[in-house]
Scaffold this active site. Structure first.
Site, PDB file in Angstrom:
ATOM      1  N   CYS A 271      -2.232   0.746  -1.809  1.00 16.94           N
ATOM      2  CA  CYS A 271      -3.162  -0.089  -2.011  1.00 16.94           C
ATOM      3  C   CYS A 271      -3.383  -1.237  -0.995  1.00 16.94           C
ATOM      4  O   CYS A 271      -2.399  -2.286  -1.121  1.00 16.94           O
ATOM      5  CB  CYS A 271      -3.316  -0.443  -3.687  1.00 16.94           C
ATOM      6  SG  CYS A 271      -4.635  -1.610  -3.968  1.00 16.94           S
ATOM      7  N   ALA A 272      -4.349  -1.242  -0.553  1.00 18.57           N
ATOM      8  CA  ALA A 272      -5.015  -2.590   0.431  1.00 18.57           C
ATOM      9  C   ALA A 272      -4.762  -3.898  -0.193  1.00 18.57           C
ATOM     10  O   ALA A 272      -4.088  -4.910   0.014  1.00 18.57           O
ATOM     11  CB  ALA A 272      -6.068  -2.273   1.264  1.00 18.57           C
TER      12      ALA A 272
END
Length: 113
Positions: A10-11
């Site tokens: 997840c960024a």
């Protein structure tokens, strides 16, 4: 010690770690997809966040849309769903001194430091 509930894919989660590193904080990474939270741990986290279980659920996840969207669930049922499908848990979550925030936006982290 600061804890960050993290999904490496997840960024936003990676941005949360970068934020803590930029500020020079020591922290513990909890990869909650690998080390699934128990019902008790999730209830504690919800208390620290001071939110209802439905507020912690990622409603755009495919599993939510296909299996749960539009149905009614109790808080305990929602917690059980998140334990079974941890991908549904919003991220990143940062905990410090018994308070927690969902770090979206990342600047929310300042609210617990």
């Amino acid at each position: 010690m600061i804890k960050i509930y993290h999904n490496p894919r997840c960024a936003k989660s990676r941005q949360g770690i970068a934020f803590l590193e930029e500020k020079g904080f020591d922290y513990e990474v909890i990869k909650y997809l690998e080390n699934t939270l128990s019902v008790k741990e999730l209830k504690i986290l919800l208390d620290q966040l001071d939110i209802k279980p439905i507020e912690l659920i990622r409603k755009n996840e495919a599993i939510w849309k296909s299996d749960f969207k539009g149905k009614e669930f109790s808080n305990d049922e929602l917690i059980e769903i998140m334990v079974k499908y941890p991908k549904l848990i919003e991220r990143p979550i940062v905990v410090h001194q018994n308070k927690a925030v969902i770090a979206r936006p990342i600047e929310n982290i300042d609210n617990v430091l």
